[in-house]
Design a protein around this motif. Structure first.
Motif, PDB file in Angstrom:
ATOM      1  N   GLU A  42       0.831  -1.211   0.000  1.00 10.46           N
ATOM      2  CA  GLU A  42       0.000   0.000   0.000  1.00 10.46           C
ATOM      3  C   GLU A  42       0.860   1.252   0.000  1.00 10.46           C
ATOM      4  O   GLU A  42       2.047   1.201   0.316  1.00 10.46           O
ATOM      5  CB  GLU A  42      -0.866   0.057   1.268  1.00 10.46           C
ATOM      6  CG  GLU A  42      -1.997  -0.890   1.300  1.00 10.46           C
ATOM      7  CD  GLU A  42      -2.971  -0.548   2.416  1.00 10.46           C
ATOM      8  OE1 GLU A  42      -4.170  -0.600   2.145  1.00 10.46           O
ATOM      9  OE2 GLU A  42      -2.554  -0.240   3.542  1.00 10.46           O
ATOM     10  N   ASP A  43       0.228   2.355  -0.299  1.00 10.62           N
ATOM     11  CA  ASP A  43       0.838   3.688  -0.203  1.00 10.62           C
ATOM     12  C   ASP A  43       2.166   3.793  -0.945  1.00 10.62           C
ATOM     13  O   ASP A  43       3.123   4.393  -0.463  1.00 10.62           O
ATOM     14  CB  ASP A  43       1.035   4.093   1.261  1.00 10.62           C
ATOM     15  CG  ASP A  43      -0.275   4.238   2.015  1.00 10.62           C
ATOM     16  OD1 ASP A  43      -1.318   4.436   1.362  1.00 10.62           O
ATOM     17  OD2 ASP A  43      -0.262   4.144   3.251  1.00 10.62           O
ATOM     18  N   PHE A  54       1.719  -2.402   4.079  1.00  5.02           N
ATOM     19  CA  PHE A  54       0.890  -3.353   3.353  1.00  5.02           C
ATOM     20  C   PHE A  54      -0.387  -3.611   4.137  1.00  5.02           C
ATOM     21  O   PHE A  54      -0.494  -3.244   5.301  1.00  5.02           O
ATOM     22  CB  PHE A  54       1.648  -4.659   3.051  1.00  5.02           C
ATOM     23  CG  PHE A  54       2.017  -5.476   4.255  1.00  5.02           C
ATOM     24  CD1 PHE A  54       1.209  -6.529   4.682  1.00  5.02           C
ATOM     25  CD2 PHE A  54       3.200  -5.236   4.951  1.00  5.02           C
ATOM     26  CE1 PHE A  54       1.557  -7.302   5.784  1.00  5.02           C
ATOM     27  CE2 PHE A  54       3.563  -6.010   6.041  1.00  5.02           C
ATOM     28  CZ  PHE A  54       2.731  -7.047   6.458  1.00  5.02           C
ATOM     29  N   ARG A  55      -1.364  -4.198   3.483  1.00  9.52           N
ATOM     30  CA  ARG A  55      -2.640  -4.513   4.126  1.00  9.52           C
ATOM     31  C   ARG A  55      -2.855  -6.013   4.060  1.00  9.52           C
ATOM     32  O   ARG A  55      -2.665  -6.631   3.020  1.00  9.52           O
ATOM     33  CB  ARG A  55      -3.792  -3.789   3.415  1.00  9.52           C
ATOM     34  CG  ARG A  55      -5.160  -4.041   4.059  1.00  9.52           C
ATOM     35  CD  ARG A  55      -6.153  -2.968   3.674  1.00  9.52           C
ATOM     36  NE  ARG A  55      -5.727  -1.659   4.127  1.00  9.52           N
ATOM     37  CZ  ARG A  55      -5.930  -1.158   5.353  1.00  9.52           C
ATOM     38  NH1 ARG A  55      -6.574  -1.869   6.257  1.00  9.52           N
ATOM     39  NH2 ARG A  55      -5.493   0.040   5.671  1.00  9.52           N
ATOM     40  N   GLY A  68      -4.043  -2.620   8.291  1.00 10.31           N
ATOM     41  CA  GLY A  68      -2.832  -2.034   7.741  1.00 10.31           C
ATOM     42  C   GLY A  68      -1.635  -2.450   8.577  1.00 10.31           C
ATOM     43  O   GLY A  68      -1.741  -2.580   9.802  1.00 10.31           O
ATOM     44  N   CYS A  69      -0.506  -2.678   7.930  1.00 10.38           N
ATOM     45  CA  CYS A  69       0.708  -3.133   8.608  1.00 10.38           C
ATOM     46  C   CYS A  69       1.886  -2.262   8.174  1.00 10.38           C
ATOM     47  O   CYS A  69       1.895  -1.738   7.061  1.00 10.38           O
ATOM     48  CB  CYS A  69       1.014  -4.587   8.240  1.00 10.38           C
ATOM     49  SG  CYS A  69      -0.357  -5.724   8.554  1.00 10.38           S
ATOM     50  N   VAL A  70       2.874  -2.144   9.053  1.00 11.16           N
ATOM     51  CA  VAL A  70       4.077  -1.367   8.769  1.00 11.16           C
ATOM     52  C   VAL A  70       5.294  -2.241   9.054  1.00 11.16           C
ATOM     53  O   VAL A  70       5.417  -2.807  10.152  1.00 11.16           O
ATOM     54  CB  VAL A  70       4.146  -0.095   9.640  1.00 11.16           C
ATOM     55  CG1 VAL A  70       5.414   0.691   9.345  1.00 11.16           C
ATOM     56  CG2 VAL A  70       2.914   0.764   9.441  1.00 11.16           C
ATOM     57  N   PHE A  82       6.729  -6.939  11.404  1.00  8.42           N
ATOM     58  CA  PHE A  82       5.833  -5.832  11.087  1.00  8.42           C
ATOM     59  C   PHE A  82       4.895  -5.585  12.258  1.00  8.42           C
ATOM     60  O   PHE A  82       4.647  -6.462  13.084  1.00  8.42           O
ATOM     61  CB  PHE A  82       5.040  -6.097   9.801  1.00  8.42           C
ATOM     62  CG  PHE A  82       4.235  -7.370   9.803  1.00  8.42           C
ATOM     63  CD1 PHE A  82       2.924  -7.374  10.250  1.00  8.42           C
ATOM     64  CD2 PHE A  82       4.779  -8.553   9.347  1.00  8.42           C
ATOM     65  CE1 PHE A  82       2.168  -8.530  10.246  1.00  8.42           C
ATOM     66  CE2 PHE A  82       4.037  -9.728   9.336  1.00  8.42           C
ATOM     67  CZ  PHE A  82       2.730  -9.716   9.792  1.00  8.42           C
ATOM     68  N   GLU A  83       4.429  -4.361  12.316  1.00 11.23           N
ATOM     69  CA  GLU A  83       3.475  -3.953  13.344  1.00 11.23           C
ATOM     70  C   GLU A  83       2.109  -3.744  12.709  1.00 11.23           C
ATOM     71  O   GLU A  83       2.011  -3.305  11.564  1.00 11.23           O
ATOM     72  CB  GLU A  83       3.902  -2.652  14.007  1.00 11.23           C
ATOM     73  CG  GLU A  83       5.119  -2.790  14.878  1.00 11.23           C
ATOM     74  CD  GLU A  83       5.508  -1.484  15.544  1.00 11.23           C
ATOM     75  OE1 GLU A  83       6.158  -1.565  16.601  1.00 11.23           O
ATOM     76  OE2 GLU A  83       5.183  -0.402  15.019  1.00 11.23           O
TER      77      GLU A  83
END
Length: 147
Positions: A42-43, A54-55, A68-70, A82-83
């Motif tokens: 994403e983004d 990412f999602r 949503g994940c970071v 990832f968080e």
């Protein structure tokens, strides 16, 4: 007391780099996860680097949700983490640590999750389910990696 962390490990007879590629290849998540059936960058993110977003799309029984994940760690052949941020600022951390062994690698999957809804968490034994899902994810990862 309600547990909010868990981890499980498995030995896989393939290289740490190959396992890392499977974990970070978002298009293959449905082969590995018993709950996440799809994920996508994403983004403007297109690869597993720190800060990428990412999602994940999940389903458990009749319940469906997405999150949503970071990416917080992206070390090829070593670690993928990832968080999943919550609206109240708390975050669930998912981590895959990959350690080289004589026959391939050992992968440890773990989570550290705040309790967002104590009643739901206890009623649905969410901790037990997450630990069970980790074990199944690792078995699936092993099968895919060794195929």
């Amino acid at each position: 007391m309600v547990e909010t962390t868990g981890s499980t490990s498995i030995d896989i007879n393939t290289s740490p780099e190959a396992v890392y590629e499977l974990l970070t290849g978002l298009s293959r998540i449905s082969e590995i996860s018993p709950e996440c059936y799809k994920s996508e960058w994403e983004d403007g993110s297109t690869e597993p680097v720190v800060g990428a977003k990412f999602r994940g799309y999940n389903q458990n029984g009749d319940m469906k949700w997405d999150a949503g994940c970071v990416v917080v760690s992206a070390e090829p052949g070593r670690e993928w983490a990832f968080e999943v941020p919550a609206q109240d600022g708390r975050r669930t951390l998912w981590r895959y640590e990959i350690e080289a062994t004589d026959s391939g690698c050992r992968v440890t999957e773990s989570f550290d999750s705040p309790i967002l809804d104590l009643e739901f968490f206890q009623k649905h034994n969410r901790h037990g389910l997450l630990v069970q899902n980790i074990a199944q994810s690792l078995e699936n990862l092993k099968a895919v990696a060794e195929a």
